[in-house]
Design a protein around this motif. Structure first.
Motif, short mmCIF file in Angstrom:
data_model
loop_
_atom_site.label_atom_id
_atom_site.label_comp_id
_atom_site.label_asym_id
_atom_site.label_seq_id
_atom_site.Cartn_x
_atom_site.Cartn_y
_atom_site.Cartn_z
N ALA A 163 1.70 -14.37 83.70
CA ALA A 163 2.94 -14.72 84.38
C ALA A 163 2.65 -15.22 85.78
N LEU A 164 3.35 -16.28 86.17
CA LEU A 164 3.37 -16.73 87.55
C LEU A 164 4.66 -16.22 88.18
N LEU A 165 4.52 -15.40 89.19
CA LEU A 165 5.67 -14.84 89.89
C LEU A 165 5.90 -15.68 91.14
N ARG A 166 6.88 -16.58 91.06
CA ARG A 166 7.16 -17.50 92.15
C ARG A 166 7.99 -16.80 93.23
N ASN A 167 7.51 -16.87 94.44
CA ASN A 167 8.17 -16.24 95.57
C ASN A 167 9.31 -17.13 96.06
N GLU A 168 10.52 -16.63 95.94
CA GLU A 168 11.71 -17.39 96.33
C GLU A 168 12.11 -17.05 97.76
N VAL B 296 7.68 -16.84 85.64
CA VAL B 296 7.44 -17.92 84.69
C VAL B 296 6.33 -17.45 83.76
N ASP B 297 6.67 -17.14 82.51
CA ASP B 297 5.68 -16.64 81.55
C ASP B 297 4.78 -17.76 81.07
N ASP B 298 3.53 -17.41 80.84
CA ASP B 298 2.53 -18.33 80.32
C ASP B 298 2.20 -17.87 78.90
#
Length: 582
Positions: free
Chosen positions: A156-161, A169-171
């Protein structure tokens, strides 16, 4: 230009991580020189990790346990993220990750303690897969660090908002198999200015159909890794907008036979202005991916998504694939340091029991020599199963220290059957002239005598006092916060900030920092992937020992694209951020 601050975009938290180290010989060291105290409970960091069950019955239960230290909200202090794992009965869904926000410090326990609170829900974090490792990097270049989490199953990419929440965002894994990803690291591999991502993978494992057991030194144990299919690693190129594209085939990653990848570090090992990828493999030769002709590289073509030629594996030719005897090792942890003080990055790796850790000294950027025995790092490490390796100047005495966290893979291990018991103590090596010396006894505090099943660790200045603390994870045990409360010498913390319009690597991952004081130059590397399955703050910490407190140093930064920037008159004893000047 420089700016010194304890808050803001790169404030106090930027003083967090060290990339180099030191220590006096134990015989000459004053009591308490390396004294650490576990303050996790008192600080509010209360988490018992999940990694299968204890005792473990399968190989999937013994490899994980990463963590990340980052200033996720840019408030000037260091936060702690733990991906956490799962169980064989429910491998796709565990108790979930945890994020602890740092609230600063307060008095307690006879001194100043870091204070944290659980901010997982407030940050919108819901990752509940079987987490393994972490990498921290600003994928979009928006000034806020993102987190990439490897796992058995979905990464998972955990995008910092904007420092408030994370968007996951799961891979998805490759079709037909559950991918088991382990180590990961960010770096500008294609030279186009943004952060690419390398993900190491391990082997095929199906919890519903585990492999048959095997024998180790005559003792029945669970199966793997030998005899199980390895999985190919993955290289993702950043398209420039924060999205990642799998370029493993075009970049030559798939040309290397699938191996049991555990660790990865990205940095410029040969000082040619391009980032290399070092991959530590378990029970197989390690790999060094390098551009075969960096002078002919075309960043513009890379930015357009075209690789002009594949990377080449120089592991065997360089001496990094095996130890000095030509044997492949079960490589776990990676530390980068300048052991001989010549300005070239040396590579230290940890390995399995009945084998030593390995220090490979960089001769000229192209070849590495195994100097493990010469530096006194061989025999004392042989009985242990070694995992996280940290290179830090814990006492700021201008000499590099190494700390290694241990714990056997097999829960039934005993000294009589497998050289060492299952529970094992950490090892701290202090520099003693030309060699390292193993620190023992009460000099470092009770933490050094504790017996654990440790895996990951990351150094950082959690309490903002200028020295390096540590956060440590253990299999199915409380996370530990080891606060550095030993006496300290003079030190300097250097962080980087590339704030140019359109810059996509604001923290300068992949940079080299040289600090000169009193005629001596020390080198540090701000890179991703060191330790084991963990990530810490992008910062160079340098100690100088005793001397005038009002002295100032000269700092030379070599940015990832090769540009050099010299800054004079940098005062000691503070956190300094160097802004890129062009």
């Amino acid at each position: 230009m420089t700016r010194a601050s304890r808050s803001g975009f790169f404030g106090a938290a930027l003083a967090t991580l060290a990339a180099g180290c030191g220590g006096e010989p134990p015989a000459a060291a004053a009591p308490g020189r390396f004294h650490f105290t576990d303050v996790a409970e008192a600080s509010g960091l209360r988490l018992v990790t999940t990694n299968g069950h204890r005792p473990a019955t399968q190989i999937l239960e013994v490899k994980g346990g990463g963590l990340a230290l980052l200033d996720r909200d840019n408030d000037g202090d260091l936060d702690v993220f733990v991906p956490n794992g799962a169980t064989l009965e429910s491998p796709q869904r565990g108790p979930g990750c945890r994020l602890f926000d740092n609230d600063g410090t307060s008095a307690g326990g006879g001194g100043t303690l870091p204070r944290v609170h659980d901010a997982t829900a407030a940050a919108g974090l819901r990752f509940d897969g079987w987490g393994m490792g972490c990498a921290v990097g600003d994928v979009e270049g928006d000034g806020f660090d993102d987190i990439y989490v490897t796992a058995w199953g979905h990464n998972a990419l955990l995008r910092n908002e904007g420092g408030r929440t994370f968007r996951q965002v799961d891979d998805a894994p490759a079709a037909g198999a559950q991918r088991w990803s382990t180590g990961c690291a960010f770096g500008d591999v294609d030279g186009d200015g943004d952060l690419d991502l390398y993900v190491a993978t391990y082997l095929d494992f199906d919890p519903a159909h585990p492999p048959p057991g095997r024998s180790f030194k005559g003792v029945p144990v669970f199966g793997g890794p030998l005899g199980l299919p390895g999985q190919p690693d993955v290289l993702y190129a950043n398209r420039g907008d924060g999205t990642l594209e799998d370029v493993s085939a075009a970049a030559g990653i798939l040309a290397v036979p699938p191996s049991y990848g555990l660790g990865v570090a990205i940095l410029d090992l040969d000082l040619d202005g391009r980032q290399e990828i070092f991959v530590g493999n378990d029970s197989q030769p390690s790999v060094l991916f390098d551009d075969p002709d960096p002078a002919a590289s075309a960043p513009a073509a890379a930015a357009a998504g075209a690789w002009t030629r594949p990377l080449a594996d120089r592991g065997l030719l360089s001496g990094l694939a095996t130890n000095g005897d030509g044997r492949a090792q079960a490589t776990m942890g990676i530390a980068i340091l300048d052991a001989d003080g010549d300005g070239w990055p040396d590579v230290f790796t940890t390995n399995f029991s009945s084998d030593t850790n390995t220090l490979r000294v960089n001769r000229d950027g192209r070849t590495f020599d195994d100097r493990t025995t010469l530096y006194g790092l061989g025999s004392p490490s042989r009985p242990y199963v070694k995992w996280a390796a940290l290179a830090c100047d814990f006492d700021a005495d201008a000499q590099e220290d190494l700390v290694i966290f241990d714990g056997h893979t097999y829960p039934q291990a005993t000294r009589a059957t497998m050289d060492s018991d299952a529970l094992q103590p950490p090892q701290l090596y202090a520099r003693d002239g030309e060699r390292f010396a193993l620190v023992t006894g009460a000099e470092a505090g009770s933490w050094l005598q504790g017996l654990h099943l440790d895996r990951s660790a990351a150094p950082g200045d959690l309490d903002g006092d200028g020295d390096m603390d540590m956060v440590v994870t253990e299999l199915n045990a409380p996370v530990r916060v080891l606060q550095n409360d030993g006496p300290q010498g003079r030190s300097l913390q250097v962080a980087l900030h590339d704030g140019r319009p359109g810059a996509k690597n604001p923290r300068g991952l992949g940079s080299r920092v040289a600090v000169t004081l009193d005629g001596r130059t020390q080198h540090r590397w701000i890179c991703s992937g060191t330790g084991f399955l963990s990530s810490g703050e992008a910062l160079a910490h340098v100690g100088f020992g005793a001397g005038a407190a009002d002295a100032s140093a000269e700092v030379l930064v070599t940015w990832p694209d090769g540009r050099e920037q010299r800054v004079s008159g940098v005062p000691l004893g503070r956190r300094t951020v160097i802004e890129r000047d062009g």
